[in-house]
Design a protein around this motif. Structure first.
Motif, PDB file in Angstrom:
ATOM      1  N   GLU A 141      -7.095  -2.497   1.165  1.00 28.78           N
ATOM      2  CA  GLU A 141      -5.822  -1.823   0.912  1.00 28.78           C
ATOM      3  C   GLU A 141      -4.653  -2.809   0.928  1.00 28.78           C
ATOM      4  O   GLU A 141      -3.698  -2.670   0.161  1.00 28.78           O
TER       5      GLU A 141
ATOM      6  N   GLN B 129      -4.570  -3.000  -2.725  1.00 26.00           N
ATOM      7  CA  GLN B 129      -3.863  -1.719  -2.717  1.00 26.00           C
ATOM      8  C   GLN B 129      -4.761  -0.556  -3.160  1.00 26.00           C
ATOM      9  O   GLN B 129      -4.348   0.350  -3.877  1.00 26.00           O
TER      10      GLN B 129
ATOM     11  N   THR C 268       0.833  -1.203   0.000  1.00 24.82           N
ATOM     12  CA  THR C 268       0.000   0.000   0.000  1.00 24.82           C
ATOM     13  C   THR C 268       0.867   1.251   0.000  1.00 24.82           C
ATOM     14  O   THR C 268       0.577   2.225  -0.713  1.00 24.82           O
TER      15      THR C 268
END
Length: 764
Positions: A730, A734, A218
């Motif tokens: 996330e 991502q 991330t």
């Protein structure tokens, strides 16, 4: 009277000098003969012969066509099928009589006597044919090497590589990169337009997966998005360089090469008594060589030469490059069928490295390519001059440095090895009951082999091939039969690429000379084949849709000038694979959006002209490694022995370190299109089948990673389901979830909570 005898003498002399002329004249049609053929003979041929010997059926088994006089008079791979006037000398009649155990046609049963007598009568009367006989056609000329060499003289893949500079195009944003100029020109020609550049989040994920086989974190995505907003090209270039220089680059790209090299950790046969494979305990040193060569950006021409002939290149006795010989040594058929092993080496070397099939010329001149049988046996002579030491004969296999077990690992290995050696000594000359094989052999091929293969404290050796002291003479095997010796042939290269065919040295296998011919800059095939393979790996479609077939039957390139420009650019940059990869992924062509546009899809549904990026499946390796990565379970330790990918004791290392059983390929790998390592592979398919979904829902491996994701710090620090959902999206994708995704996940959670509460209320 004397004039009559002179004419008769002349006819006899002509017959002796040119029997084919007499045969053809005997077959010239006459009205009665034509009628007899059409009424009595053609129905027999249509019913019993044409399915395997006619152009209509597109079958020419044994090289024989029976739908035209030229076919039955010339014959197939053996002699003429019909000798007009002589039934006993005609193979067609002999075959139908079933008097020869090796020649019986039709294969599904003997014809009745009356039908055979009709065929005999036809041949005896001169074998007349149809008045309008089929002449020479492209199909009938299959195997005609003169014709095929004429075709090859103008075929694109056999022409010298020419680096044609692309013309400038009207769109300035597509005018900064050679690849884009070629592609844009093709789009204009087909009245298509390119797609916009992909958004930053999409592009960084694409780059990470295509260059390393792993997702970005991330933090990496957010950093890239921020920088790309200010300088897209600069951010992309910087990220590309970082990924190509990362160790994960070799771990990912090596899998492409291992598919070509048909890598596996076992041979292609099992021990029948123990149902265990014949292990290759040290195959992993070849796999590690490939990874390290790609990460070091070893020039591709050097990479090829080392794999074919590292032992002949003046290296030291323990040079790490000797592990490259695993290219030949870890192939199938090591424990049986030497002829099949030689055929495999020829196929690997020609189809795998140069995109031309030669193995089809083993029994007869190649039907489709300019490859006479003599060329097959010239190459066979090269490989027949090699020996492949037993994978368990440690004394003949060089040590490979750099594998340093801990003291505890080494001590444990030595203890286990002593126990096995004691069992071998106790076995003596005992034989196994039932199969009379030595007990010691069983112990060596099972217990010792498994110890050497899997134990981290065991030594590491290179699997190699060696030269025979005296190369055996090479000769043609007539019809592929080793007992039917034909003409002697020198060891040499393929005539279609090397018309002079200078013989290789008589005192060696010629393997180094063969490697140099393959890796030569003026070889028109080698660079093109590599460029096409890597293009397909990155772009998702090939410039030549038949990656291992650049011959007369292969597909034409969609962008021939682009292919040649890339090949010439590769050679000009010292055969640098990293340069080639960087060139491709830096292009606007690669960085386009993948969104469909209905109007363009109607014109070019297969996206041959590259008006958008191709959507690509994750390979099973990337899927597995991604699960480990997002769950913070991935072990990126390089090098070493194979280990199970699934099961109770699965490895957490990259999937490329998984154990590959050639004889019994893992079913999960098969379900996800992992190719068979029985032969060199042109590429991977992309299927969508139920076992893939079942694996992702039910596999203990997947469940383990799902559980591990919920134990990472970012997840455990959350105070609400909304936060947890955001962290999962996330971490895995991502990106943040959109509203309907949050709603659906929360509904799923509510259902699960209800099921749990219900289960708790049910009395046991």
């Amino acid at each position: 009277m004397w004039k009559t005898f002179v004419r008769l003498f002349t006819v006899c002399c002509v017959a002796l000098a040119s029997p084919s002329l007499v045969a053809l004249r005997a077959a010239e049609p006459n009205l009665a003969g034509v009628e007899f053929f059409e009424r009595r003979i053609r129905p027999i041929l249509v019913e019993h012969c044409y399915p395997c010997h006619s152009e209509e059926a597109m079958e020419q088994q044994g090289g024989l066509l029976l739908d035209r006089p030229a076919g039955w008079l010339t014959g197939g791979n053996t002699n003429a099928a019909v000798v007009p006037g002589e039934p006993d000398a005609s193979l067609l009649v002999t075959a139908t009589r079933y008097t020869d155990d090796d020649l019986q046609m039709p294969p599904d049963g003997k014809l009745d006597d009356a039908t055979i007598q009709v065929l005999e009568q036809w041949v005896r009367s001169g074998a007349p044919g149809p008045e309008a006989a089929i002449g020479a056609t492209a199909f009938s000329r299959l195997g005609d090497q003169d014709y095929l060499f004429d075709q090859a003289a103008t075929h694109w893949s056999f022409q010298p590589i020419e680096a044609v500079l692309p013309a400038e195009v009207s769109d300035p944003s597509w005018n900064r990169h050679a690849i884009d100029r070629f592609v844009y020109a093709g789009l204009v020609d087909h009245r298509l337009t390119p797609s916009p550049v992909a958004d930053a989040r999409t592009l960084i994920r694409r780059l990470h997966y295509d260059l390393t086989g792993l997702p970005p974190t991330t933090a990496e995505v957010e950093s890239f998005v921020a920088v790309a907003g200010q300088d897209h090209d600069g951010a992309a270039a910087q990220r590309i360089d970082a990924l190509i220089d990362a160790p994960a680059f070799g771990h990912h790209l090596a899998r492409l090469w291992l598919d070509v090299a048909r890598y596996a950790d076992t041979d292609s046969a099992y021990r029948p008594d123990t149902k265990t494979p014949h292990y290759f305990p040290f195959a992993f040193t070849y796999r590690d060589y490939v990874i390290e060569a790609l990460n070091a950006d070893k020039p591709y021409d050097q990479f090829l030469k080392e794999q074919l002939a590292a032992d002949l290149m003046g290296l030291g006795p323990e040079a790490p490059e000797l592990a490259a010989l695993g290219f030949l040594a870890v192939g199938p058929h090591a424990n049986r069928s030497p002829a099949e092993a030689l055929d495999d080496w020829i196929d690997l070397t020609t189809r795998g490295l140069m995109g031309i099939s030669v193995a089809c010329a083993r029994c007869h001149d190649h039907k489709y390519e300019p490859v006479p049988t003599a060329d097959y046996y010239s190459l066979r002579g090269v490989f027949a001059a090699l020996t492949r030491p037993s994978a368990l004969n440690e004394g003949q296999l060089p040590l490979v440095v750099g594998y340093d077990p801990t003291s505890a690992e080494r001590a444990d290995y030595q203890e286990k090895r002593r126990a096995i050696e004691a069992k071998l000594a106790a076995a003596g000359g005992q034989k196994l009951k039932g199969n009379n094989r030595p007990v010691a052999t069983k112990i060596r091929e099972t217990e010792l082999a498994e110890l050497l293969l899997f134990h981290p404290g065991a030594p590491a050796h290179a699997m190699i091939v060696t030269e025979k002291a005296r190369p055996p003479a090479a000769f043609v095997h007539l019809r592929g039969d080793a007992t039917a010796r034909g003409a002697t042939v020198p060891r040499r290269f393929l005539k279609v690429i090397d018309p002079g065919q200078s013989p290789f040295p008589e005192d060696s296998s010629g393997r180094l000379q063969l490697a140099e011919k393959i890796a030569a800059a003026d070889n028109p095939l080698t660079a093109r084949v590599l460029v096409n393979r890597i293009w397909g790996y990155l772009i998702g479609s090939y410039l030549v849709e038949t990656p291992s077939d650049f011959g007369l039957q292969g597909a034409l390139p969609t962008h021939p000038e682009l292919l040649d420009w890339l090949a010439a650019d590769l050679i000009a940059h010292d055969w640098s694979i990293k340069h080639l990869v960087r060139t491709i992924v830096s292009s606007r062509t690669y960085q386009q959006q993948s969104l469909d546009r209905a109007a363009l899809s109607a014109v070019d549904p297969l996206n041959r002209q590259l008006w958008r990026a191709n959507r690509k499946h994750l390979s099973i390796e990337a899927l597995r490694d991604s699960m480990l990565a997002v769950a913070e379970q991935l072990d990126e330790t390089p090098r070493g022995r194979p280990a199970p990918l699934w099961g109770e004791n699965y490895t957490r290392r990259r999937a490329i370190y998984g154990f590959i059983n050639r004889f019994n390929l893992d079913p999960t790998l098969r379900a996800f299109d992992f190719p068979s390592p029985m032969q060199t592979q042109p590429g991977r398919g992309e299927s969508i089948v139920a076992p893939q979904a079942l694996f992702t829902m039910n596999s203990p491996f997947v469940i383990d990673q799902a559980r591990a994701v919920t134990e990472i710090d970012a997840f455990t620090a959350c105070d609400s389901d909304d936060q947890r959902i955001a962290v999962l999206f996330e971490t895995i994708f991502q990106r943040p979830p959109v509203l309907n995704e949050v709603t659906r996940v929360k509904s799923f959670i509510d259902v699960q909570h209800g099921l749990i509460r219900k289960a708790k209320r049910v009395p046991r």
